[in-house]
Design a protein around this motif. Structure first.
Motif, short mmCIF file in Angstrom:
data_model
loop_
_atom_site.label_atom_id
_atom_site.label_comp_id
_atom_site.label_asym_id
_atom_site.label_seq_id
_atom_site.Cartn_x
_atom_site.Cartn_y
_atom_site.Cartn_z
N GLU A 18 -3.69 -2.45 0.68
CA GLU A 18 -3.81 -3.17 -0.59
C GLU A 18 -5.28 -3.25 -1.03
OE1 GLU A 18 -0.98 -3.88 2.13
OE2 GLU A 18 -2.66 -5.28 2.25
N THR A 19 -6.17 -3.42 -0.04
CA THR A 19 -7.59 -3.59 -0.31
C THR A 19 -8.19 -2.37 -1.02
OG1 THR A 19 -7.73 -4.88 1.72
CG2 THR A 19 -9.79 -4.13 0.80
N ILE A 20 -7.84 -1.18 -0.52
CA ILE A 20 -8.48 0.03 -1.06
C ILE A 20 -7.76 0.57 -2.28
CG2 ILE A 20 -9.39 0.66 1.20
CD1 ILE A 20 -7.16 2.74 1.44
N PHE A 21 -6.60 -0.02 -2.62
CA PHE A 21 -5.85 0.47 -3.79
C PHE A 21 -6.72 0.45 -5.05
CE2 PHE A 21 -3.49 -0.04 -7.66
CZ PHE A 21 -2.54 0.95 -7.57
N GLY A 22 -6.63 1.52 -5.82
CA GLY A 22 -7.34 1.56 -7.11
C GLY A 22 -8.79 1.93 -7.01
N GLY A 23 -9.28 2.24 -5.77
CA GLY A 23 -10.68 2.59 -5.59
C GLY A 23 -11.05 3.87 -6.32
N SER A 24 -12.32 4.00 -6.65
CA SER A 24 -12.79 5.19 -7.37
C SER A 24 -14.11 5.65 -6.76
CB SER A 24 -13.01 4.87 -8.84
OG SER A 24 -13.72 5.91 -9.48
N GLU A 25 -14.24 6.96 -6.60
CA GLU A 25 -15.50 7.52 -6.09
C GLU A 25 -16.65 7.28 -7.06
OE1 GLU A 25 -15.04 11.59 -4.96
OE2 GLU A 25 -13.81 11.11 -3.20
N LYS A 26 -16.31 7.01 -8.32
CA LYS A 26 -17.37 6.77 -9.32
C LYS A 26 -18.05 5.42 -9.12
CE LYS A 26 -15.15 9.51 -12.97
NZ LYS A 26 -14.55 9.45 -14.32
N GLY A 27 -17.32 4.45 -8.54
CA GLY A 27 -17.89 3.12 -8.34
C GLY A 27 -16.90 2.03 -8.73
N TRP A 28 -17.29 0.78 -8.48
CA TRP A 28 -16.40 -0.36 -8.76
C TRP A 28 -16.02 -0.44 -10.23
CZ3 TRP A 28 -19.02 -5.06 -5.82
CH2 TRP A 28 -18.92 -4.85 -4.43
N TYR A 29 -16.93 -0.06 -11.09
CA TYR A 29 -16.66 -0.20 -12.53
C TYR A 29 -15.45 0.64 -12.96
CZ TYR A 29 -18.45 4.47 -13.56
OH TYR A 29 -18.61 5.83 -13.62
N ALA B 261 -22.92 0.97 -12.33
CA ALA B 261 -22.22 0.73 -13.60
C ALA B 261 -23.16 0.89 -14.80
CB ALA B 261 -21.60 -0.67 -13.60
N LEU B 262 -24.39 0.38 -14.69
CA LEU B 262 -25.36 0.54 -15.77
C LEU B 262 -25.69 2.03 -15.99
CD1 LEU B 262 -27.96 -2.33 -15.05
CD2 LEU B 262 -26.17 -2.30 -16.81
N ASP B 263 -25.89 2.76 -14.88
CA ASP B 263 -26.19 4.19 -14.96
C ASP B 263 -25.04 4.97 -15.60
OD1 ASP B 263 -28.60 3.68 -13.76
OD2 ASP B 263 -28.01 4.40 -11.77
N ALA B 264 -23.82 4.43 -15.48
CA ALA B 264 -22.65 5.10 -16.07
C ALA B 264 -22.52 4.78 -17.56
CB ALA B 264 -21.39 4.69 -15.33
N GLY B 265 -23.39 3.92 -18.06
CA GLY B 265 -23.39 3.65 -19.50
C GLY B 265 -22.82 2.32 -19.90
N LEU B 266 -22.42 1.46 -18.94
CA LEU B 266 -21.88 0.15 -19.29
C LEU B 266 -23.00 -0.78 -19.75
CD1 LEU B 266 -19.50 1.31 -17.49
CD2 LEU B 266 -19.00 -1.06 -16.91
N ALA B 267 -22.69 -1.61 -20.71
CA ALA B 267 -23.63 -2.66 -21.14
C ALA B 267 -23.76 -3.68 -20.01
CB ALA B 267 -23.11 -3.33 -22.40
N PRO B 268 -24.89 -4.40 -19.94
CA PRO B 268 -25.08 -5.36 -18.84
C PRO B 268 -23.93 -6.35 -18.66
CG PRO B 268 -27.14 -5.04 -19.99
CD PRO B 268 -26.10 -4.28 -20.76
N ASP B 269 -23.39 -6.90 -19.76
CA ASP B 269 -22.28 -7.86 -19.66
C ASP B 269 -21.04 -7.21 -19.05
OD1 ASP B 269 -23.86 -9.77 -20.72
OD2 ASP B 269 -22.79 -9.98 -22.63
N ALA B 270 -20.75 -5.99 -19.50
CA ALA B 270 -19.57 -5.28 -18.99
C ALA B 270 -19.76 -4.89 -17.52
CB ALA B 270 -19.30 -4.04 -19.84
N ALA B 271 -20.98 -4.50 -17.17
CA ALA B 271 -21.28 -4.12 -15.78
C ALA B 271 -21.13 -5.33 -14.86
CB ALA B 271 -22.69 -3.55 -15.68
N LEU B 272 -21.63 -6.50 -15.31
CA LEU B 272 -21.51 -7.72 -14.51
C LEU B 272 -20.05 -8.08 -14.31
CD1 LEU B 272 -22.83 -10.13 -13.09
CD2 LEU B 272 -22.84 -11.32 -15.29
N LYS B 273 -19.26 -8.02 -15.38
CA LYS B 273 -17.84 -8.34 -15.28
C LYS B 273 -17.13 -7.40 -14.31
CE LYS B 273 -13.68 -9.24 -17.98
NZ LYS B 273 -12.98 -9.10 -19.26
N ALA B 274 -17.48 -6.12 -14.37
CA ALA B 274 -16.83 -5.11 -13.51
C ALA B 274 -17.09 -5.37 -12.04
CB ALA B 274 -17.30 -3.71 -13.91
N VAL B 275 -18.34 -5.74 -11.70
CA VAL B 275 -18.66 -5.92 -10.27
C VAL B 275 -18.34 -7.32 -9.78
CG1 VAL B 275 -20.41 -4.12 -10.34
CG2 VAL B 275 -21.10 -6.50 -10.68
N ALA B 276 -18.33 -8.30 -10.70
CA ALA B 276 -18.08 -9.69 -10.29
C ALA B 276 -16.69 -9.86 -9.69
CB ALA B 276 -18.25 -10.63 -11.48
N ARG B 277 -15.72 -9.14 -10.22
CA ARG B 277 -14.34 -9.25 -9.73
C ARG B 277 -14.21 -8.80 -8.27
NH1 ARG B 277 -9.90 -10.04 -12.83
NH2 ARG B 277 -8.59 -8.75 -11.51
#
Length: 556
Positions: free
Chosen positions: A283-294, A395-411
């Motif tokens: 369950e833990t690794i479900f949905g993982g991506s080699e691109k990163g948490w975002y 996430a920032l390097d992938a083009g996400l705005a700071p707010d979106a990057a924070l939300k993506a990793v905070a979860r």
């Protein structure tokens, strides 16, 4: 399957830095754990796993060990550890420590000596390679980002670190290194430890000779898992460790194993397995991506069900898996596995029962029994975890705005699980009289031990009921050893399964707010667990309320 002393137990993980502080320095300590043993005993806990409290610079929160034979002064003394083991034993409880032997700290004596003489005995305790201009020995990416190679101070060599650069990998191919590891394990077991949780153990076997793999990001590096897929022969190391340490002591061992091949599972946790048990991370690794948490995919109720049942089917009846909702490396399970907006006491109890009644050994992470939730982050400056900080940059390097990057990793941030334990609604949630090393979740006034202990309908008291059922002599054989068979597996947002032994139990969870009606396969003899005050039964039909979970005994 051979029966062992630990199979009917309930385990609990403590993150010492965040559990309970007795000296006001803002960091939890071993005397704090001793002080709270009666709380754990009352909950029904038998086995306590401590995340690392060895001497460490804490570059990775204690998973970088500078002395395997000493306790870090932040957490107490060796006398405190001896007292903890003795006090736990008085209460019929067992202490596990974290065994971190894929790597040590760059401040360990072995590494210091390797720097002084890289061609000598201790140089061979690590993976060292000659430094080449503008070229790394391999293009592997470390778990925390960046290349796995770092310059060995004062030399023309580089050393391998698959985690943080302050965590040089130990060379398990070297028999002298392995002897040192076994000597240390036996030293602790002779002290009276009940066993170990084994950290990141799959990483000890490298694919040799080392070589590059196809890059998977623009940094020209590849995920370290590519190398691990190719590595073979780890069983020789693990079997030797079992025979030299755990087996003679009849110790309990549970492995952090992410990528064992299905056909190898009996070798890992069968009757003569390398370990007593291993964690289920499906369950833990479900949905993982080699691109990163975002880029990770969120898990749905049907995904969660499928992941649990896949593991149970793989395990069959040859071994015991250890079931978790969360740990120190994951976000809070109720914030991860319950759909956004649906998290409340009712749904928390449903998730607890669905996980706890699975076949295997239940592990509770500190605060899970209260229904502790993810912490709200307003800024990346509030984050302490090195892994989250790296993923934010990705996430920032992938083009996400700071707010979106924070939300993506905070979860997914590991800090979610590391906030201080919530003991009361007093200052700092009753964790410390000082300034806590990591901020307390602001919801501590509503979610805390003191309040929930007095509320018969709390998440805490629901966990006590689940533990009491596991230990009830009338149902213990079925709950601990009974087979698990899925029921109505294809029904959307319904997770249900039998536990069958001398009795037949049916666990049913409605994983949504909309009501569902199901037809039971037989008459309901008794309702053993229910997170609602009522059950709507009409003959063999049951109408399930939103997020209702039931454990039923069916008539023979």
């Amino acid at each position: 399957m051979e029966r062992k002393w630990w199979q009917d137990k309930v385990a609990y993980q403590i993150y010492p830095k965040s559990f309970y502080d007795t000296n006001g320095d803002g960091i939890g300590d071993l005397p704090g754990i001793i002080e709270k043993l009666d709380y754990l005993k009352d909950l029904g806990v038998d086995i306590i796993w401590l995340s690392p409290c060895y001497r460490s610079p804490l570059a990775d929160q204690g998973y970088d060990i500078s002395d395997y034979y000493d306790i870090d002064p932040r957490f107490g003394t060796m006398e405190d550890m001896d007292r903890l083991i003795a006090e736990a034993k008085k209460r019929g409880m067992y202490i596990l420590m974290d065994l971190v032997v894929n790597h040590c700290s760059d401040e360990h004596e072995w590494f210091k000596k390797a720097c002084q003489d890289p061609d000598g005995k201790y140089g061979n305790f690590f993976y060292l390679r000659d430094k080449k201009e503008d070229e790394l020995p391999t293009n592997w990416r470390s778990y925390f980002g960046g290349p796995v190679w770092e310059d060995l101070p004062g030399t023309n060599k580089q050393y391998l670190h698959v985690f943080h650069k302050k965590q040089p990998d130990l060379n398990w191919e070297n028999p002298e290194l392995r002897e040192e590891v076994y000597k240390n394990i036996n030293w602790w077991l002779d002290k009276g430890l009940g066993g170990f949780r084994i950290d990141a153990i799959i990483n000890i076997k490298k694919a040799l000779p080392m070589h590059n793999y196809e890059p998977d990001r623009e940094d020209g590096l590849c995920y370290i898992g590519k190398m691990l897929e190719e590595a073979t022969g780890i069983g020789e190391f693990l079997g030797e460790m079992r025979d030299r340490t755990f087996k003679p002591h009849d110790a309990f061992s549970v492995g952090e194993v992410f990528n064992a091949k299905d056909e190898e599972l009996p070798d890992f946790i069968g009757d003569n397995g390398y370990f007593s048990s291993m964690f289920d991370f499906n369950e833990t690794i479900f949905g993982g991506s080699e691109k990163g948490w975002y880029d990770c995919k969120e898990i749905t109720p049907d995904d969660y069900k499928r992941c649990c049942f896949e593991t149970q089917a793989k395990m069959g009846n040859f071994g015991f898996v250890s079931n978790i909702i969360e740990n120190h490396d994951e976000p809070r399970g109720v914030s991860h596995y319950i759909p956004e907006g649906d998290c409340c006491n009712t749904s928390k109890k449903m998730l607890a029962a669905l996980n706890f009644m699975l076949r295997g050994l239940p592990f509770i992470y500190q605060g899970q029994e209260l229904g502790m939730e993810n912490v709200p982050f307003k800024s990346i400056d509030e984050v302490d975890d090195i892994s989250t900080l790296d993923e934010y940059k990705v996430a920032l390097d992938a083009g996400l705005a700071p707010d979106a990057a924070l939300k993506a990793v905070a979860r997914r941030s590991r800090d979610n699980a590391r906030t201080p334990m919530q003991w009361s609604d007093g200052k700092n949630a009753g964790f410390t009289t000082g300034t806590p090393w990591l901020r307390v979740n602001p919801n501590y006034t509503a979610i805390n031990v003191e309040k929930e202990a007095q509320d018969p309908d709390s998440v805490l008291n629901f966990y006590k009921k689940l533990i009491a059922l596991r230990k009830d002599p009338e149902y213990k054989e079925t709950v601990v050893y009974g087979a698990l068979e899925p029921f109505m597996e294809e029904r959307h947002n319904l997770m249900a399964y039998y536990r069958k032994w001398d009795k037949t139990l049916l666990v049913v969870g409605n994983y949504q707010w909309d009501e569902q009606e199901i037809e039971l396969p037989g008459a309901c003899k008794k309702v053993l667990i229910n997170n609602y005050p009522d059950v709507v039964i009409d003959g063999n039909k049951i109408k399930l309320h939103g997020y209702q979970v039931l454990v039923l005994e069916l008539a023979a």
